[in-house]
Scaffold this motif. Structure first.
Motif, PDB file in Angstrom:
ATOM      1  N   VAL A   1      34.582  15.685   0.624  1.00  0.00           N
ATOM      2  CA  VAL A   1      33.901  15.207   1.826  1.00  0.00           C
ATOM      3  C   VAL A   1      33.037  16.315   2.425  1.00  0.00           C
TER       4      VAL A   1
ATOM      5  N   HIS B   1      29.962  16.847   0.330  1.00  0.00           N
ATOM      6  CA  HIS B   1      29.042  15.723   0.498  1.00  0.00           C
ATOM      7  C   HIS B   1      28.360  15.783   1.862  1.00  0.00           C
ATOM      8  N   ASP B   2      29.118  16.067   2.916  1.00  0.00           N
ATOM      9  CA  ASP B   2      28.569  16.102   4.269  1.00  0.00           C
ATOM     10  C   ASP B   2      27.554  17.224   4.461  1.00  0.00           C
TER      11      ASP B   2
END
Length: 108
Positions: free
Chosen positions: A39, A42-43
């Motif tokens: 995450v 990706h962020d």
């Protein structure tokens, strides 16, 4: 003497149960860490893309007027958001290896 052997067996059973509980907790924690790494990677990609695009725009607009420091920074900037992928893969490999170590420990 039989009582002492029974006590040792009970201690071993308790230790094995504690090991199983800790192993389960470690596996859960590693899974969460793997998900967090995914995450986070990706962020961070979108802000990095925006910075990269803005830097390219400035570079195009001021081409020929940038000093050597700006040119060097621009060259270093060549890293892309996808460069975070090796870190993400490392987290997955670490989690996989930890799970394998846990499984090997359970078999012993």
């Amino acid at each position: 003497m039989l009582t002492r052997i029974e006590e040792q067996n009970q201690e071993q059973i308790r230790a094995e149960e504690q090991l199983r509980a800790l192993t389960t907790e470690l596996a859960r924690s590693n899974k969460e860490l793997e998900q967090f790494a995914y995450v986070a990677s990706h962020d961070l990609q979108e802000p990095l893309r925006m910075v990269s695009s803005y830097t390219q725009l400035l570079e195009q607009r001021y081409r020929g007027r940038l000093d050597s420091d700006a040119t060097i920074s621009s060259t270093r900037r060549g890293r892309r958001p996808s460069d975070a992928a090796p870190h993400q893969r490392s987290a997955r490999i670490l989690a996989r290896d930890t799970r394998a170590s846990i499984a090997a420990g359970e078999r012993q």
